[in-house]
Write a protein that holds these residues in place. Structure first.
Motif, PDB file in Angstrom:
ATOM      1  N   SER A  51       1.797 -27.830  20.408  1.00 26.90           N
ATOM      2  CA  SER A  51       2.192 -26.929  21.483  1.00 26.90           C
ATOM      3  C   SER A  51       2.178 -27.723  22.781  1.00 26.90           C
ATOM      4  O   SER A  51       1.161 -28.323  23.132  1.00 26.90           O
ATOM      5  CB  SER A  51       1.217 -25.743  21.575  1.00 26.90           C
ATOM      6  OG  SER A  51       1.460 -24.990  22.752  1.00 26.90           O
ATOM      7  N   LYS A  53       3.240 -27.646  27.008  1.00 27.63           N
ATOM      8  CA  LYS A  53       3.645 -26.874  28.183  1.00 27.63           C
ATOM      9  C   LYS A  53       3.912 -27.844  29.325  1.00 27.63           C
ATOM     10  O   LYS A  53       3.288 -28.898  29.417  1.00 27.63           O
ATOM     11  CB  LYS A  53       2.562 -25.876  28.581  1.00 27.63           C
ATOM     12  CG  LYS A  53       2.337 -24.772  27.566  1.00 27.63           C
ATOM     13  CD  LYS A  53       1.268 -23.798  28.027  1.00 27.63           C
ATOM     14  CE  LYS A  53       1.054 -22.685  27.003  1.00 27.63           C
ATOM     15  NZ  LYS A  53       0.020 -21.720  27.435  1.00 27.63           N
ATOM     16  N   GLY A  54       4.850 -27.454  30.178  1.00 29.41           N
ATOM     17  CA  GLY A  54       5.170 -28.323  31.300  1.00 29.41           C
ATOM     18  C   GLY A  54       6.193 -27.706  32.205  1.00 29.41           C
ATOM     19  O   GLY A  54       6.320 -26.473  32.294  1.00 29.41           O
ATOM     20  N   THR A  55       6.962 -28.570  32.864  1.00 29.84           N
ATOM     21  CA  THR A  55       7.966 -28.138  33.828  1.00 29.84           C
ATOM     22  C   THR A  55       9.317 -28.723  33.445  1.00 29.84           C
ATOM     23  O   THR A  55       9.409 -29.881  33.049  1.00 29.84           O
ATOM     24  CB  THR A  55       7.593 -28.614  35.245  1.00 29.84           C
ATOM     25  OG1 THR A  55       6.310 -28.076  35.595  1.00 29.84           O
ATOM     26  CG2 THR A  55       8.612 -28.147  36.264  1.00 29.84           C
ATOM     27  N   PRO A  65       8.939 -23.213  34.355  1.00 30.13           N
ATOM     28  CA  PRO A  65       8.046 -23.552  33.245  1.00 30.13           C
ATOM     29  C   PRO A  65       8.784 -23.673  31.919  1.00 30.13           C
ATOM     30  O   PRO A  65       9.799 -23.013  31.699  1.00 30.13           O
ATOM     31  CB  PRO A  65       7.058 -22.381  33.216  1.00 30.13           C
ATOM     32  CG  PRO A  65       7.838 -21.229  33.768  1.00 30.13           C
ATOM     33  CD  PRO A  65       8.750 -21.821  34.804  1.00 30.13           C
ATOM     34  N   GLU A  67       7.875 -24.192  27.544  1.00 31.12           N
ATOM     35  CA  GLU A  67       6.907 -24.295  26.444  1.00 31.12           C
ATOM     36  C   GLU A  67       7.662 -24.727  25.193  1.00 31.12           C
ATOM     37  O   GLU A  67       8.695 -24.150  24.853  1.00 31.12           O
ATOM     38  CB  GLU A  67       6.203 -22.965  26.198  1.00 31.12           C
ATOM     39  CG  GLU A  67       5.162 -23.025  25.076  1.00 31.12           C
ATOM     40  CD  GLU A  67       4.427 -21.720  24.858  1.00 31.12           C
ATOM     41  OE1 GLU A  67       3.414 -21.715  24.151  1.00 31.12           O
ATOM     42  OE2 GLU A  67       4.882 -20.693  25.400  1.00 31.12           O
ATOM     43  N   THR A  78      11.684 -23.472  21.804  1.00 32.42           N
ATOM     44  CA  THR A  78      11.695 -23.941  23.189  1.00 32.42           C
ATOM     45  C   THR A  78      11.959 -22.746  24.092  1.00 32.42           C
ATOM     46  O   THR A  78      13.010 -22.095  23.988  1.00 32.42           O
ATOM     47  CB  THR A  78      12.786 -25.006  23.415  1.00 32.42           C
ATOM     48  OG1 THR A  78      12.560 -26.106  22.525  1.00 32.42           O
ATOM     49  CG2 THR A  78      12.732 -25.521  24.848  1.00 32.42           C
ATOM     50  N   ASP A  95      15.330 -18.693  25.104  1.00 26.63           N
ATOM     51  CA  ASP A  95      14.305 -18.798  24.068  1.00 26.63           C
ATOM     52  C   ASP A  95      15.004 -19.235  22.777  1.00 26.63           C
ATOM     53  O   ASP A  95      15.626 -18.431  22.089  1.00 26.63           O
ATOM     54  CB  ASP A  95      13.630 -17.440  23.896  1.00 26.63           C
ATOM     55  CG  ASP A  95      12.467 -17.463  22.908  1.00 26.63           C
ATOM     56  OD1 ASP A  95      12.265 -18.490  22.234  1.00 26.63           O
ATOM     57  OD2 ASP A  95      11.764 -16.437  22.812  1.00 26.63           O
ATOM     58  N   ILE A 229       5.693 -32.970  30.748  1.00 26.05           N
ATOM     59  CA  ILE A 229       4.635 -32.273  30.022  1.00 26.05           C
ATOM     60  C   ILE A 229       3.315 -32.360  30.788  1.00 26.05           C
ATOM     61  O   ILE A 229       2.949 -33.408  31.324  1.00 26.05           O
ATOM     62  CB  ILE A 229       4.467 -32.868  28.610  1.00 26.05           C
ATOM     63  CG1 ILE A 229       5.792 -32.779  27.836  1.00 26.05           C
ATOM     64  CG2 ILE A 229       3.333 -32.170  27.856  1.00 26.05           C
ATOM     65  CD1 ILE A 229       6.304 -31.368  27.644  1.00 26.05           C
ATOM     66  N   THR A 230       2.598 -31.250  30.822  1.00 22.51           N
ATOM     67  CA  THR A 230       1.296 -31.219  31.492  1.00 22.51           C
ATOM     68  C   THR A 230       0.157 -30.869  30.538  1.00 22.51           C
ATOM     69  O   THR A 230      -1.010 -31.128  30.843  1.00 22.51           O
ATOM     70  CB  THR A 230       1.307 -30.191  32.640  1.00 22.51           C
ATOM     71  OG1 THR A 230       1.687 -28.901  32.118  1.00 22.51           O
ATOM     72  CG2 THR A 230       2.290 -30.613  33.726  1.00 22.51           C
ATOM     73  N   GLN A 231       0.493 -30.295  29.390  1.00 25.53           N
ATOM     74  CA  GLN A 231      -0.551 -29.881  28.442  1.00 25.53           C
ATOM     75  C   GLN A 231      -0.058 -30.015  27.009  1.00 25.53           C
ATOM     76  O   GLN A 231       1.070 -29.617  26.696  1.00 25.53           O
ATOM     77  CB  GLN A 231      -0.958 -28.425  28.708  1.00 25.53           C
ATOM     78  CG  GLN A 231      -2.003 -27.873  27.733  1.00 25.53           C
ATOM     79  CD  GLN A 231      -2.304 -26.396  27.990  1.00 25.53           C
ATOM     80  OE1 GLN A 231      -2.344 -25.945  29.128  1.00 25.53           O
ATOM     81  NE2 GLN A 231      -2.487 -25.637  26.926  1.00 25.53           N
TER      82      GLN A 231
END
Length: 252
Positions: A51, A53-55, A65, A67, A78, A95, A229-231
């Motif tokens: 999984s 998450k990011g921008t 955002p 995911e 996505t 989506d 990506i941040t997570q």
């Protein structure tokens, strides 16, 4: 003279030996080094899901955002949201879902639709966590097509030819052996034409023993999209309904 001649002969022999060694590299050699650079076959095979998450930022400057969900062998989702209020269009949501067999897109701008044709074939061969991990089992053939420059980097070029779906060119960094680019052409039904799409991956970071790209840039003649990506979470349970076409009764 004899000594100099012998020395030159030895150097020539060594040089030819190096050439033969370099030429002996195969697609499988490059693939194994690529998989090792990503963390190794064992670590990659132990991955069941991811999984991220990011921008996401478009070439127009719009951002929002994103995911991205993946699950073995090739399920994906996505989810993108963009605020288009400045353009008088309100909130845009896309989506895109694939359950391993069929694909569907919820799109507030172009309308909801099934994914078909080459786009669907491309999703079927996009194996997680790497399309090169079990490519032979998928019936895909991969050929080594020499080296090319990717920016200022030398890269090995691998040509993947699946049983069905578009041919994909994989670019593997000749020094790090990380995957840095892939290129494929697919027919886009909404446009009625074939579009070439280039995806570049960079900023690899280790997460749970495997390398994950934290920067993904996708370019085509239509637009350029950058995902930062941040997570990242791996091997977490994912709600299976998120990969499938929403139920008409529940909306999920």
């Amino acid at each position: 003279m004899l000594k100099n001649g012998s020395r030159r002969l030895v150097l020539l022999t060594l040089f030819l030996g190096c050439v033969q060694f370099a030429a002996a590299q195969t697609a499988d050699d490059i693939i194994e080094k690529d998989l090792a650079a990503l963390g190794g076959r064992t670590a990659l095979s132990n991955l069941r899901s991811r999984s991220m998450k990011g921008t996401i930022t478009g070439s127009s400057g719009l951002t929002g955002p994103v995911e991205i969900l993946n699950e073995v062998p090739n399920k994906s989702r996505t989810f993108v949201q963009l605020d288009l209020s400045g353009l008088g269009l309100g909130k845009f949501v896309q989506d895109q879902r694939f359950d391993g067999t069929s694909g569907y897109v919820i799109d507030t701008m172009q309308g909801n639709r099934d994914i078909t044709g080459e786009q669907l074939d491309a999703m079927k061969i996009a194996q997680f966590p790497s399309p090169l991990l079990n490519y032979k089992g998928m019936g895909t053939t991969v050929e080594l097509a020499g080296k090319e420059k990717v920016g200022d980097r030398d890269a090995y070029v691998l040509i993947g030819k699946p049983k069905a779906g578009p041919v994909i060119r994989y670019y593997i960094d000749a020094e790090t052996y990380l995957p840095i680019r892939s290129v494929m052409k697919t027919m886009v039904p909404q446009l009625g034409t074939e579009v070439e799409q280039t995806q570049e991956t960079s900023d690899f970071r280790e997460v749970d023993g495997v390398k994950v790209p934290f920067r993904i840039k996708t370019t085509s003649s239509l637009q350029t999209i950058l995902v930062t990506i941040t997570q990242v979470e791996q091997n977490k349970q994912i709600d299976q309904s998120l990969f499938s076409k929403p139920d008409a009764n529940t909306g999920k």
